[in-house]
Design a protein around this motif. Structure first.
Motif, PDB file in Angstrom:
ATOM      1  N   ALA A   5      35.096  83.734  42.238  1.00  0.00           N
ATOM      2  CA  ALA A   5      34.008  82.993  41.605  1.00  0.00           C
ATOM      3  C   ALA A   5      34.065  81.529  42.018  1.00  0.00           C
ATOM      4  O   ALA A   5      35.152  80.964  42.200  1.00  0.00           O
ATOM      5  N   SER A   6      32.905  80.927  42.140  1.00  0.00           N
ATOM      6  CA  SER A   6      32.822  79.516  42.506  1.00  0.00           C
ATOM      7  C   SER A   6      31.516  78.941  42.006  1.00  0.00           C
ATOM      8  O   SER A   6      30.623  79.676  41.566  1.00  0.00           O
ATOM      9  N   GLY A   7      31.396  77.608  42.106  1.00  0.00           N
ATOM     10  CA  GLY A   7      30.146  76.954  41.773  1.00  0.00           C
ATOM     11  C   GLY A   7      30.148  76.179  40.474  1.00  0.00           C
ATOM     12  O   GLY A   7      29.155  75.512  40.152  1.00  0.00           O
ATOM     13  N   GLY A   8      31.210  76.262  39.711  1.00  0.00           N
ATOM     14  CA  GLY A   8      31.272  75.509  38.476  1.00  0.00           C
ATOM     15  C   GLY A   8      31.409  74.018  38.728  1.00  0.00           C
ATOM     16  O   GLY A   8      31.616  73.580  39.857  1.00  0.00           O
ATOM     17  N   GLY A   9      31.290  73.256  37.658  1.00  0.00           N
ATOM     18  CA  GLY A   9      31.425  71.820  37.785  1.00  0.00           C
ATOM     19  C   GLY A   9      30.949  71.108  36.544  1.00  0.00           C
ATOM     20  O   GLY A   9      30.683  71.738  35.506  1.00  0.00           O
ATOM     21  N   LEU A  10      30.822  69.814  36.662  1.00  0.00           N
ATOM     22  CA  LEU A  10      30.359  68.956  35.568  1.00  0.00           C
ATOM     23  C   LEU A  10      28.900  68.608  35.807  1.00  0.00           C
ATOM     24  O   LEU A  10      28.534  68.147  36.906  1.00  0.00           O
ATOM     25  N   VAL A  11      28.079  68.830  34.805  1.00  0.00           N
ATOM     26  CA  VAL A  11      26.657  68.559  34.932  1.00  0.00           C
ATOM     27  C   VAL A  11      26.146  67.988  33.615  1.00  0.00           C
ATOM     28  O   VAL A  11      26.688  68.298  32.545  1.00  0.00           O
ATOM     29  N   GLN A  12      25.117  67.173  33.692  1.00  0.00           N
ATOM     30  CA  GLN A  12      24.516  66.640  32.477  1.00  0.00           C
ATOM     31  C   GLN A  12      23.597  67.674  31.846  1.00  0.00           C
ATOM     32  O   GLN A  12      23.065  68.568  32.535  1.00  0.00           O
ATOM     33  N   ALA A  13      23.416  67.551  30.570  1.00  0.00           N
ATOM     34  CA  ALA A  13      22.497  68.441  29.866  1.00  0.00           C
ATOM     35  C   ALA A  13      21.128  68.400  30.536  1.00  0.00           C
ATOM     36  O   ALA A  13      20.649  67.330  30.918  1.00  0.00           O
ATOM     37  N   GLY A  14      20.542  69.580  30.686  1.00  0.00           N
ATOM     38  CA  GLY A  14      19.267  69.696  31.370  1.00  0.00           C
ATOM     39  C   GLY A  14      19.391  69.994  32.848  1.00  0.00           C
ATOM     40  O   GLY A  14      18.396  70.332  33.498  1.00  0.00           O
ATOM     41  N   GLY A  15      20.582  69.880  33.364  1.00  0.00           N
ATOM     42  CA  GLY A  15      20.811  70.125  34.783  1.00  0.00           C
ATOM     43  C   GLY A  15      20.977  71.592  35.107  1.00  0.00           C
ATOM     44  O   GLY A  15      20.841  72.466  34.240  1.00  0.00           O
ATOM     45  N   SER A  16      21.278  71.849  36.370  1.00  0.00           N
ATOM     46  CA  SER A  16      21.399  73.223  36.860  1.00  0.00           C
ATOM     47  C   SER A  16      22.674  73.394  37.673  1.00  0.00           C
ATOM     48  O   SER A  16      23.179  72.451  38.284  1.00  0.00           O
ATOM     49  N   LEU A  17      23.159  74.622  37.684  1.00  0.00           N
ATOM     50  CA  LEU A  17      24.253  75.029  38.550  1.00  0.00           C
ATOM     51  C   LEU A  17      23.985  76.454  38.992  1.00  0.00           C
ATOM     52  O   LEU A  17      23.330  77.225  38.273  1.00  0.00           O
ATOM     53  N   THR A  57      20.594  94.016  32.966  1.00  0.00           N
ATOM     54  CA  THR A  57      20.613  94.167  31.521  1.00  0.00           C
ATOM     55  C   THR A  57      19.877  93.001  30.859  1.00  0.00           C
ATOM     56  O   THR A  57      19.487  92.038  31.511  1.00  0.00           O
ATOM     57  N   ALA A  58      19.752  93.092  29.574  1.00  0.00           N
ATOM     58  CA  ALA A  58      19.272  91.946  28.815  1.00  0.00           C
ATOM     59  C   ALA A  58      20.307  90.821  28.891  1.00  0.00           C
ATOM     60  O   ALA A  58      21.513  91.077  29.015  1.00  0.00           O
ATOM     61  N   TYR A  59      19.824  89.631  28.827  1.00  0.00           N
ATOM     62  CA  TYR A  59      20.694  88.459  28.777  1.00  0.00           C
ATOM     63  C   TYR A  59      21.109  88.208  27.319  1.00  0.00           C
ATOM     64  O   TYR A  59      20.351  88.512  26.392  1.00  0.00           O
ATOM     65  N   THR A  60      22.259  87.624  27.137  1.00  0.00           N
ATOM     66  CA  THR A  60      22.612  87.231  25.788  1.00  0.00           C
ATOM     67  C   THR A  60      21.567  86.227  25.303  1.00  0.00           C
ATOM     68  O   THR A  60      21.025  85.428  26.087  1.00  0.00           O
ATOM     69  N   ASP A  61      21.266  86.271  24.032  1.00  0.00           N
ATOM     70  CA  ASP A  61      20.122  85.520  23.501  1.00  0.00           C
ATOM     71  C   ASP A  61      20.167  84.036  23.836  1.00  0.00           C
ATOM     72  O   ASP A  61      19.137  83.420  24.134  1.00  0.00           O
ATOM     73  N   SER A  62      21.341  83.471  23.816  1.00  0.00           N
ATOM     74  CA  SER A  62      21.453  82.015  23.970  1.00  0.00           C
ATOM     75  C   SER A  62      21.107  81.526  25.374  1.00  0.00           C
ATOM     76  O   SER A  62      20.899  80.327  25.563  1.00  0.00           O
ATOM     77  N   VAL A  63      21.011  82.428  26.352  1.00  0.00           N
ATOM     78  CA  VAL A  63      20.716  81.994  27.714  1.00  0.00           C
ATOM     79  C   VAL A  63      19.384  82.541  28.227  1.00  0.00           C
ATOM     80  O   VAL A  63      18.989  82.232  29.359  1.00  0.00           O
ATOM     81  N   LYS A  64      18.707  83.322  27.436  1.00  0.00           N
ATOM     82  CA  LYS A  64      17.438  83.913  27.867  1.00  0.00           C
ATOM     83  C   LYS A  64      16.453  82.836  28.292  1.00  0.00           C
ATOM     84  O   LYS A  64      16.282  81.824  27.613  1.00  0.00           O
ATOM     85  N   GLY A  65      15.831  83.085  29.422  1.00  0.00           N
ATOM     86  CA  GLY A  65      14.846  82.144  29.936  1.00  0.00           C
ATOM     87  C   GLY A  65      15.441  80.989  30.713  1.00  0.00           C
ATOM     88  O   GLY A  65      14.709  80.208  31.337  1.00  0.00           O
ATOM     89  N   ARG A  66      16.764  80.873  30.700  1.00  0.00           N
ATOM     90  CA  ARG A  66      17.426  79.768  31.408  1.00  0.00           C
ATOM     91  C   ARG A  66      18.334  80.248  32.532  1.00  0.00           C
ATOM     92  O   ARG A  66      18.479  79.555  33.532  1.00  0.00           O
TER      93      ARG A  66
END
Length: 124
Positions: A5-17, A57-66
């Motif tokens: 796995a890779s791609g993690g990091g520090l991002v500001q709220a509203g950002g993307s990874l 599958t369905a996404y966990t509710d807290s991440v749906k749409g994001r």
């Protein structure tokens, strides 16, 4: 089967990874694959899975749409695109795989292979 796995990091709220999980040892279209996350002091949580057939599958509710899971068979890699990140998304993210087809892909116990985790930190 090995997962990287890779791609993690520090991002500001509203950002993307975009997280990646490169698989070796078996074609990913023969594997159920999932993304899980574990925040400090909390239990590991299912995020989303993509079955060997390609169905998602369905996404966990807290991440749906994001968040969006995808896979690229030619690269034997799955991805997790994470948009509109929130501080509560801060966690270690793990990809997991298993060759058994008729299992509950929402459960961590259904996966025999795990990546090492990649840390996502979202600052407010």
């Amino acid at each position: 089967v090995q997962l990287q796995a890779s791609g993690g990091g520090l991002v500001q709220a509203g950002g993307s990874l975009r997280l990646s999980c490169a698989v070796s040892g078996r074609p990913i279209n023969n594997l159920n694959m999932g993304w899980f996350r574990q925040a400090p002091g909390k239990e590991r949580e299912f995020v989303v899975a993509i079955r060997w057939s390609g169905s998602i599958t369905a996404y966990t509710d807290s991440v749906k749409g994001r968040f969006t899971i995808s896979r690229e068979n030619a690269k034997n890699t799955i991805y997790l695109q994470m948009n509109s990140l929130k501080p509560e998304d801060t966690a270690a993210y793990y990809c997991a795989a298993d060759s058994r087809r008729s299992v509950a892909v929402y459960s961590a116990q259904s996966y025999g292979y795990w990546g090492q985790g990649t840390l996502v930190t979202v600052s407010s």
